[in-house]
Enzyme design. Structure first.
Site, PDB file in Angstrom:
ATOM      1  N   ASP A  98      -0.122  -7.303   7.166  1.00 62.84           N
ATOM      2  CA  ASP A  98      -1.103  -6.699   6.917  1.00 62.84           C
ATOM      3  C   ASP A  98      -2.179  -7.397   6.050  1.00 62.84           C
ATOM      4  O   ASP A  98      -1.970  -7.862   4.997  1.00 62.84           O
ATOM      5  CB  ASP A  98      -0.771  -5.291   5.726  1.00 62.84           C
ATOM      6  N   TYR A 129       0.850  -1.109  -0.145  1.00 64.27           N
ATOM      7  CA  TYR A 129       0.272   0.180   0.076  1.00 64.27           C
ATOM      8  C   TYR A 129       0.827   1.027   0.050  1.00 64.27           C
ATOM      9  O   TYR A 129       1.592   1.368   0.863  1.00 64.27           O
ATOM     10  CB  TYR A 129      -0.720   0.002   1.111  1.00 64.27           C
TER      11      TYR A 129
END
Ligand SMILES: *Cc1c(COP(=O)(O)O)cnc(C)c1O
Length: 379
Positions: free
Chosen positions: A170, A98
């Site tokens: 994540d 990300y």
């Protein structure tokens, strides 16, 4: 109890005081002390709030962890994790991740003398080269954003244990419904609760879970000291969203699978990145470590001009950042989520002007395909 039931009921079936089946929003900053040195268990909402507590306990159970923590956004959660480290520490990071996480690491955390090495964690051998004397942790995202690269969590965690490193995963794309990294050896799991857990594109949230008592203690101190906690109302929205996570994801996955195959057969589409396709390089590893393939698809079209044209042409699908909600969204990683990543790295990964990312919602799948069919046209 199965995870579907856990998602619906959380850890308390109802409010013990009133029997309310929907957990009340305890919109109170502070709590009365019954007397000197006495407490109801709640003193001040930055430290502990009953609504947030229910969410934190639920996510801990869902991920198979010891303690959960809720924050005002996914980035607030990740930022809190970085406070576990000190000047001179080094962290190995998945190279495809990300964009906001990359920006936090490179532009903010690096100011404090913490260094990062980005490497392709889909090949665990790369860890050997990336490892330094001062390495303290490995940070992975799997499947990764936006290239859907799959990292073998077990192998990474085994390497980390051998070298005394913390494994941080994540888990935003898969959610605990499909993938539970702590059970595969990770030490900390991160979520942008804004995405699948909230599920309705209506609130920002971040979550952390750990199964290690020492890390739980550290994170408790950091959470209450920094104070980027989730509000009672937003905690309630997350609790409500999570009740339907299983049914949403099941539907999103079926639709994503159909759409990925449809895209693969389109003559203006060059490449489709969906972990549910047998041709995807991470298909086998993902199948072993996850119960599902999720609802995220990236795809590359013939030209940048066509990609921009598709963004203008879609009608039912919305051109907007974010993912994991009931509405289908299309994003342009180059200009949006990954604009903070240097061009050279982006090009190496394949995040270029021809790449688009879809987050499949819960609309009728044929309506979605019709929308794409009308949008992906010869120009
Ligand atoms: C969105 C996202 C984040 C950041 O979360 P916010 O809630 O937007 O702060 C972190 N990791 C991944 C994989 C994301 O998709």
């Amino acid at each position: 109890m199965k995870i579907e039931s856990q998602l619906v009921h959380g850890t308390t079936k109802c409010d013990p005081l009133t029997g309310a089946i929907s957990i009340p929003i305890y919109q109170s900053a502070t709590f009365i002390h019954p007397g000197p040195n006495e407490t109801t268990g709640y003193d001040y909402s930055r430290l502990l709030n009953p609504t947030r507590e229910e969410l934190e306990k639920s996510i801990a159970v869902l991920e198979g962890g010891l303690k959960g923590f809720a924050f005002s956004s996914g980035m607030a959660a990740i930022s809190t994790v970085t406070e576990l480290f000190s000047t001179g520490d080094h962290i190995i990071v998945s190279d495809d991740l990300y964009g906001g996480t990359y920006r936090l690491f490179e532009e903010i955390v690096s100011r404090h003398g913490i260094t990062f090495t980005y490497t392709d964690t889909t090949d665990p051998d790369n860890l050997i080269t990336a490892l330094e004397k001062n390495t303290k942790a490995i940070f992975i995202e799997t499947p990764s954003n936006p290239m859907m690269k799959v990292t073998d969590i077990r192998k990474i965690a085994a390497f980390a244990k051998k070298n005394n490193l913390i494994t941080i995963a994540d888990n935003t794309f898969m959610t605990p419904y499909y993938q539970q990294p702590l059970k595969l050896g990770a030490d900390i799991v991160i979520h942008s609760g804004t995405k699948y857990l909230g599920g309705h594109n209506d609130t920002l949230a971040g979550l952390l879970v750990t199964n290690r008592a020492d890390l739980a203690e550290d994170l408790t101190l950091i959470q209450k000291s920094i104070g980027a906690v989730l509000s009672p109302f937003d905690s309630w929205l997350l609790i409500r969203g999570m009740k339907t996570l299983a049914v949403r994801l099941e539907k999103q996955e079926i639709s994503a699978n159909k759409i990925a195959h449809w895209l693969e057969g389109h003559n203006l589409v060059e490449k489709v990145f969906y972990v549910g396709l047998k041709t995807h390089p991470g298909y086998e590893v993902n199948k072993i470590q996850s119960k599902g393939f999720g609802g995220m698809i990236s795809f590359s079209v013939k030209s940048g001009v066509l990609a921009e044209c598709i963004l203008k042409n879609v009608k039912l699908i919305s051109f907007a950042e974010s993912l994991g909600g009931v509405e289908t969204l299309i994003t342009y990683p180059l200009a949006q989520t990954h604009s903070a990543i240097p061009e050279e790295i982006r090009n190496r990964l394949g995040v270029d002007e021809r790449l688009l990312r879809l987050s499949i919602g819960i609309e009728d799948v044929d309506d979605l395909i019709e929308d794409l069919d009308k949008a992906i046209i010869e120009i």
